[in-house]
Design an enzyme around this catalytic site. Structure first.
Site, PDB file in Angstrom:
ATOM      1  N   LYS A 115       0.815  -1.222   0.000  1.00 47.41           N
ATOM      2  CA  LYS A 115       0.000   0.000   0.000  1.00 47.41           C
ATOM      3  C   LYS A 115       0.842   1.263   0.000  1.00 47.41           C
ATOM      4  O   LYS A 115       0.422   2.288  -0.525  1.00 47.41           O
ATOM      5  CB  LYS A 115      -0.944   0.013   1.206  1.00 47.41           C
ATOM      6  N   LYS A 197      -4.626  -8.143  -6.475  1.00 44.99           N
ATOM      7  CA  LYS A 197      -5.876  -8.393  -5.766  1.00 44.99           C
ATOM      8  C   LYS A 197      -6.960  -7.390  -6.188  1.00 44.99           C
ATOM      9  O   LYS A 197      -6.635  -6.227  -6.451  1.00 44.99           O
ATOM     10  CB  LYS A 197      -5.591  -8.229  -4.263  1.00 44.99           C
ATOM     11  N   LYS A 200     -11.038  -2.605  -2.992  1.00 46.12           N
ATOM     12  CA  LYS A 200     -12.139  -1.646  -3.063  1.00 46.12           C
ATOM     13  C   LYS A 200     -11.669  -0.205  -3.294  1.00 46.12           C
ATOM     14  O   LYS A 200     -12.405   0.607  -3.817  1.00 46.12           O
ATOM     15  CB  LYS A 200     -13.040  -1.756  -1.833  1.00 46.12           C
TER      16      LYS A 200
END
Ligand code: AQP
Length: 329
Positions: A115, A197, A200
């Protein structure tokens, strides 16, 4: 009589929940709530580890709650609550920052590396510390089982380490939890890049099917999803990651076995397969959204408030023991 085990899990209101969140997490919870004490949180203090728009966040907290309800989480059987309504979570995270967590633990976390990417020096300290808050969420409620997708397994491992270290120093205060990752569907991949992946908060929403996507555009996303070379429809994640991902989505949302799908599509091409999968997605989303649309924001607020009342006592009881053990009471 054997005691009923406790389950804790949560989702961050950090974007539009997608079929990855549904397949990897929420659908498991629905199955589990008849057999366990279930606690499901809308983990809003996790969401602010990356920048959020405050209006949008307020809206998403209710949206996630309504998604839990529409998916079949039953407030009569499970506790649903908002993380920030229980200050014990952040208090315990702070205590774990000081007792039980080493810098070297957090330096290993792959989700932080993914991230933060190249911006490791400028992302928030909260993003780095995210797994410690997650450990607090889990350990506060004597959780036995944490149902998660593959990506969160490492964080549950850390919660186990923190609990063991704290118990070694202060006595038997925390239960050691266990992660449960479903065998199929633990990691739904992006539609346009099956090495990543489905997330969202992805900037390109064509990678994801959101649970509240307009159904026609969701169908288009399936038709445009990337495929692998060759034409055979077989489950082979190593050599055919895109088709393996689409087969998993088909099996999970259409309630079919992958083996069976391979047989059914043995003589067919990618075009037919994707068209049928688009119909499965359409049916799933239409059913889901019709349930979602019947739930009001006020219903969601009431459910969260009920949940807060139920959970507060448990959290406060645990915190009293923790505060005493470290000597601040
Ligand atoms: N692609 C996925 N496949 C299977 N399971 C998934 N989960 C997330 N993505 C997939 C599971 O859903 C829950 C949501 O966890 P979270 O909200 O704490 O955050 P996350 O794991 O970081 O999920 P996202 O969707 O990728 O959110 P953002 O983009 O905000 O970081 C977890 O149980 C997770 O395993």
């Amino acid at each position: 009589m054997p005691t009923i085990k406790t389950i804790f899990s949560g989702i961050q209101p950090s974007g539009r929940l997608n079929i990855g969140n549904y397949i990897g997490a929420i659908s498991q919870w629905v199955e589990m709530q008849s057999h366990y004490n279930c606690i499901f949180s809308v983990v809003d203090y996790h969401a602010i580890t990356v920048k959020q728009d405050s209006e949008e966040l307020r809206k998403r907290i209710l949206e996630v709650t309504k998604i839990y309800l529409a998916a079949g989480i039953d407030p009569e059987k499970s506790i649903i609550f908002q993380q920030s309504a229980i200050p014990a979570h952040t208090e315990l995270a702070w205590i774990f920052n000081c007792y039980g967590t080493h810098m070297s633990d957090l330096n290993k976390m792959t989700q932080f590396k993914d991230k933060s990417g190249k911006n490791q020096e400028s992302v928030s300290v909260g993003l780095y510390d995210y797994p410690v808050l997650m450990a607090a969420d889990i350990l506060l409620y004597d959780t036995d089982i944490v149902p998660v997708g593959e990506d969160q397994k490492q964080h549950v491992e850390l919660a186990r380490d923190i609990a063991r270290r704290f118990n070694n120093e202060f006595g038997d205060i925390f239960k050691i939890p266990q992660a449960v990752v479903r065998q199929e569907g633990a990691k739904i991949m992006s539609l346009l890049d099956p090495t990543r992946k489905m997330s969202k908060s992805d900037d390109n929403q064509n990678n994801c099917i959101a649970l509240l996507d307009d159904v026609a555009s969701a169908q288009k996303k399936i038709i445009r999803a990337v495929t692998d070379s060759g034409s055979e429809i077989v489950y082979d994640p190593l050599h055919k990651p895109a088709i393996a991902n689409l087969l998993t989505i088909y099996a999970q949302l259409g309630n079919r076995q992958i083996k069976r799908l391979e047989k059914d599509y043995a003589d067919k091409g990618y075009g037919d397969f994707k068209k049928d999968l688009a119909d499965i997605v359409l049916k799933f989303l239409t059913d889901f959204q019709s349930k979602y649309n019947k739930i009001s924001d006020n219903d969601a607020r009431e459910i969260l408030e009920d949940g807060r009342k139920k959970i507060e006592k448990i959290a406060n009881g645990k915190m009293e023991r923790v505060r005493k053990s470290i000597g601040v009471r």
